[in-house]
Design a protein around this motif. Structure first.
Motif, mmCIF file in Angstrom:
data_model
loop_
_atom_site.group_PDB
_atom_site.id
_atom_site.type_symbol
_atom_site.label_atom_id
_atom_site.label_comp_id
_atom_site.label_asym_id
_atom_site.label_seq_id
_atom_site.Cartn_x
_atom_site.Cartn_y
_atom_site.Cartn_z
ATOM 1 N N ILE A 48 0.838 -1.198 0.000
ATOM 2 C CA ILE A 48 0.000 0.000 0.000
ATOM 3 C C ILE A 48 0.872 1.247 0.000
ATOM 4 O O ILE A 48 0.536 2.263 -0.618
ATOM 5 N N VAL A 49 2.024 1.179 0.666
ATOM 6 C CA VAL A 49 2.957 2.305 0.672
ATOM 7 C C VAL A 49 3.526 2.510 -0.727
ATOM 8 O O VAL A 49 3.564 3.638 -1.248
ATOM 9 N N ASP A 50 3.965 1.419 -1.352
ATOM 10 C CA ASP A 50 4.508 1.511 -2.713
ATOM 11 C C ASP A 50 3.450 2.035 -3.681
ATOM 12 O O ASP A 50 3.745 2.855 -4.560
ATOM 13 N N GLY A 51 2.208 1.563 -3.514
ATOM 14 C CA GLY A 51 1.134 1.994 -4.394
ATOM 15 C C GLY A 51 0.817 3.472 -4.238
ATOM 16 O O GLY A 51 0.608 4.189 -5.220
ATOM 17 N N LEU A 52 0.782 3.944 -2.990
ATOM 18 C CA LEU A 52 0.530 5.366 -2.755
ATOM 19 C C LEU A 52 1.653 6.228 -3.318
ATOM 20 O O LEU A 52 1.403 7.269 -3.952
ATOM 21 N N ALA A 53 2.907 5.794 -3.110
ATOM 22 C CA ALA A 53 4.037 6.563 -3.627
ATOM 23 C C ALA A 53 4.001 6.643 -5.152
ATOM 24 O O ALA A 53 4.259 7.699 -5.745
ATOM 25 N N ALA A 54 3.671 5.521 -5.809
ATOM 26 C CA ALA A 54 3.602 5.514 -7.272
ATOM 27 C C ALA A 54 2.468 6.401 -7.780
ATOM 28 O O ALA A 54 2.612 7.127 -8.769
ATOM 29 N N ARG A 55 1.336 6.352 -7.083
ATOM 30 C CA ARG A 55 0.196 7.172 -7.495
ATOM 31 C C ARG A 55 0.504 8.655 -7.310
ATOM 32 O O ARG A 55 0.153 9.491 -8.154
ATOM 33 N N LEU A 56 1.193 8.996 -6.224
ATOM 34 C CA LEU A 56 1.590 10.383 -6.009
ATOM 35 C C LEU A 56 2.557 10.846 -7.087
ATOM 36 O O LEU A 56 2.501 11.991 -7.552
ATOM 37 N N ASP A 57 3.432 9.963 -7.504
ATOM 38 C CA ASP A 57 4.359 10.295 -8.586
ATOM 39 C C ASP A 57 3.599 10.586 -9.879
ATOM 40 O O ASP A 57 3.969 11.492 -10.639
ATOM 41 N N ASP A 58 2.517 9.841 -10.121
ATOM 42 C CA ASP A 58 1.691 10.086 -11.303
ATOM 43 C C ASP A 58 1.152 11.524 -11.307
ATOM 44 O O ASP A 58 0.975 12.121 -12.365
ATOM 45 N N PHE A 59 0.873 12.049 -10.114
ATOM 46 C CA PHE A 59 0.327 13.398 -10.001
ATOM 47 C C PHE A 59 1.417 14.453 -9.851
ATOM 48 O O PHE A 59 1.117 15.627 -9.608
ATOM 49 N N GLY A 60 2.672 14.047 -9.966
ATOM 50 C CA GLY A 60 3.762 15.007 -9.890
ATOM 51 C C GLY A 60 4.100 15.458 -8.480
ATOM 52 O O GLY A 60 4.738 16.506 -8.301
ATOM 53 N N VAL A 61 3.688 14.685 -7.488
ATOM 54 C CA VAL A 61 3.992 15.040 -6.103
ATOM 55 C C VAL A 61 5.459 14.762 -5.812
ATOM 56 O O VAL A 61 5.979 13.688 -6.138
ATOM 57 N N GLU A 62 6.124 15.713 -5.190
ATOM 58 C CA GLU A 62 7.520 15.519 -4.799
ATOM 59 C C GLU A 62 7.564 14.918 -3.391
ATOM 60 O O GLU A 62 6.979 15.472 -2.455
ATOM 61 N N ILE A 63 8.234 13.794 -3.260
ATOM 62 C CA ILE A 63 8.436 13.168 -1.959
ATOM 63 C C ILE A 63 9.906 13.295 -1.609
ATOM 64 O O ILE A 63 10.772 12.734 -2.290
ATOM 65 N N ARG A 64 10.191 14.047 -0.557
ATOM 66 C CA ARG A 64 11.573 14.216 -0.113
ATOM 67 C C ARG A 64 11.794 13.390 1.151
ATOM 68 O O ARG A 64 11.152 13.617 2.179
#
Length: 487
Positions: A236-252
Motif C-alpha cells: 500500500i505504501v509503494d502503491g501510494l508513492a507511485a500514485r503520487l508520482d503520477d500526479f507530480g507530487v515531490e516526496i523528499r
C-alpha cells in the motif's frame, strides 16, 4: 474518497495552491493523494530514508515479513477504496485461517463463538466455561437476574462487564482482547465505540447477555472482517508513492522538519515550513507525525494545540519480536493465528502466528517454516524484554511462543529474529480519545490551513487512520480552494 464530481468542481487555479505534508506515513501519503487528485501542488517531507512509517516489510530469515500490521479491517470500505485508487484492488486477500484464542493459566482455547468483544451471550456454553469455570458461569448468570438499574448508561466496557457478569468474564475474556489487541485496559474502553448498539440493546433486553445476542443478530451478514494484501501490507505504501508520482507530487526523504510558522510577508503564502536551511512556503500544511512531534512543530503556529491537556489513555511502550524458525511438522494446526494471553499469566501479551493466517506466507516459509510475532508490554506494564540483550530477548520470545503455540521448541532451528520497539497510541475506542481529538481540531481553528492527521488522533488501526486522513484532507482542501484561506 472524493468522487469525480468533486474533482471537477474545484476552482480553476488549484495548481496555484501549495500543500506541504509533514510525515510520509500512510496518513500523510493518503492526505497528500487527496490534495493532489484535485490538482493542488503537493510536497511530502519525510525525516527518515523511507516513507511508510510503521508499515514496512523486511526479510527475516529469508522470508518477507510484515513488521507491523499484516492486515486491515474492512470496516466502512475506506482502505479498500484507497487500494482501488492505487491499483491494488485485485491484490486484496482474505485470511486462509481465522479465529482468536485466549491463553490462560490452564492453557489456550478458542475465543467463545457467541461473543461481542469477549462478552458471552451464554455463560453456560462449553466454550465459555472452559475459560471462566463453573463459578464464573454462575456469577455471569446473575446478569440475567440483576435489576436494570443503570442499563444503557455505562460507558466503561470494563466496569459494565464487571458489574453485570463479574471479574472472571472481564479478566479472562474481555481483558485479553483489549490489552493484547490494543494495549488498553478495558476500563478505559468506551462501550459505544467498541460495541455500537450494545447499550441500546441493554435497554431493550434487560441483560448484558441478551444485549450481546441482539447485537450479534443485528451484525450477522454485515460483511466486516480482516483482509490483507498479496505480497504484504507494504504494497500500500509503494502503491501510494507511485500514485503520487503520477500526479507530480515531490516526496523528499531525509528531510526533517524543525518548525512551522506564519509568513510575515503580505500577499505571500501564509505558512513557512522549515526543513534544513530551507523555509518552504505553503498555502496549507498537513502534519502527519506522532503527538509529541506534532505539538513541538506547531508550538508557534497553533499554541492552543500545544497546550491542550493530555487526558486520554497514554501511549504504551511495546516490543514485538518476530521469529522465523523451522519446527518439525510446522505449526499449522496450532492455536491461533492470534493468541491473546490473559493479563498477568504470561510475560507476552499476544502471539500472532502469521504462517497460521496467510497461506501465501506459509508457502514462502517452506514446509516446516513458522513465522510468529510475539508482543510484550501493556498498559502500566513495560515490556518484559525492555532491558534484555538480543540473545536473552530472543530466548524469552521463543519460550513464550512455545507456550502460546503449545509447541515444543527445544533445539528449534532459528532462521531469523527481528526486534521492533514502538509506542502504541490509544485505539479509537479509548475513553476520552474522541473528545480530545475534537478539542485538538477546534484548537486548529486559529490556524486556518493547518490539519493534523495520524493514529494519535484517529486511533490505532489502518481503517481508522485512513478514514480520518481522507476526511481531514478533504476539509483542508475545501477550506483552501473555497473557504477563503489566504494564499
Amino acid at each position: 474518497m472524493t468522487d469525480a464530481a468533486d474533482a471537477t468542481s474545484v476552482p480553476a487555479n488549484p495548481a496555484d495552491k501549495a500543500v506541504i505534508v509533514v510525515g510520509g506515513g500512510v496518513a500523510g501519503l493518503v492526505a497528500a493523494l487527496e490534495c493532489a487528485k484535485v490538482g493542488m501542488s503537493v510536497t511530502v517531507l519525510e525525516r527518515d530514508a523511507r516513507v511508510g512509517g510503521v508499515i514496512r516489510r523486511e526479510d527475516v530469515g529469508g522470508v518477507g515479513v510484515d513488521l507491523a500490521a499484516d492486515g486491515f479491517s474492512t470496516r466502512g470500505g475506506v482502505v479498500a477504496a484507497v487500494l482501488d485508487d492505487v491499483g491494488l484492488g485485485d491484490a486484496v486477500i482474505r485470511p486462509d485461517h481465522g479465529g482468536r484464542w485466549i491463553a490462560g493459566a490452564a492453557g489456550a482455547a478458542p475465543l467463545p463463538a457467541e461473543t461481542v468483544v469477549g462478552i458471552p451471550a451464554n455463560a453456560w456454553a462449553d466454550d465459555v466455561r472452559r475459560h471462566i469455570g463453573w463459578s464464573g458461569a454462575w456469577r455471569a448468570y446473575l446478569d440475567r437476574l440483576r435489576p436494570p438499574l443503570t442499563i444503557g448508561q455505562e460507558q466503561s466496557l470494563g466496569r459494565l462487564v464487571r458489574t453485570r457478569m463479574g471479574d472472571r468474564v472481564r479478566d479472562r475474556l474481555v481483558a485479553p482482547l483489549s490489552v493484547g489487541g490494543y494495549a488498553v485496559d478495558p476500563d478505559d474502553v468506551v462501550v459505544d465505540d467498541v460495541a455500537p448498539g450494545l447499550n441500546a440493546a441493554l435497554t431493550r433486553t434487560g441483560s448484558l447477555a441478551g444485549a450481546v445476542a441482539a447485537v450479534r443478530a443485528e451484525r450477522e451478514g454485515a460483511g466486516e472482517g480482516l483482509a490483507g494484501l498479496s505480497g504484504g501490507m507494504s504494497r500500500i505504501v509503494d502503491g501510494l508513492a507511485a500514485r503520487l508520482d503520477d500526479f507530480g507530487v515531490e516526496i523528499r526523504t531525509e528531510a526533517p522538519v524543525t518548525g512551522i510558522r506564519r509568513s510575515r510577508d503580505v500577499g505571500a503564502r501564509p505558512w513557512l515550513v522549515q526543513t534544513g536551511d530551507e523555509a518552504v512556503a505553503a498555502d496549507a500544511v498537513v502534519v502527519a507525525v506522532d503527538e509529541d512531534a506534532a505539538r513541538a512543530l506547531l508550538a508557534d503556529a497553533a499554541p492552543q494545540l500545544t497546550s491542550l491537556a493530555v487526558d486520554v489513555a497514554p501511549t504504551v511502550p511495546l516490543e514485538s519480536i518476530t521469529l522465523v524458525f523451522d519446527a518439525p511438522g510446522g505449526a499449522v494446526d496450532r492455536p491461533g493465528p492470534v493468541v491473546h494471553a490473559v493479563p498477568g499469566t504470561r510475560r507476552a501479551s499476544t502471539l500472532l502466528h502469521q504462517t497460521g493466517r496467510w497461506d501465501g506466507l506459509r508457502a514462502e516459509a517452506g514446509e516446516n517454516g513458522v513465522v510468529a510475532r510475539v508482543t510484550f508490554g501493556g498498559p502500566g506494564d513495560p515490556p518484559a524484554t525492555a532491558a534484555l540483550d538480543d540473545a536473552a530477548a530472543t530466548a524469552m520470545a521463543l519460550a513464550e511462543a512455545s507456550a502460546l503455540l503449545a509447541l515444543p521448541l527445544d533445539g528449534v532451528r532459528l532462521r531469523g529474529v527481528h526486534r521492533n520497539r514502538y509506542e502504541q497510541p490509544p485505539p479509537a475506542t479509548a475513553r476520552g480519545r474522541a473528545e480530545r481529538a475534537t478539542r485538538a481540531r477546534a484548537a486548529l481553528a486559529a490556524a486556518p490551513g493547518i490539519a493534523v492527521v495520524g493514529a494519535w488522533l484517529a486511533g490505532t488501526g489502518l481503517a481508522q487512520v485512513v478514514e480520518d486522513a481522507v476526511a481531514e484532507a478533504d476539509a483542508l482542501r475545501r477550506g483552501v480552494l473555497f473557504g477563503g484561506v489566504a494564499g
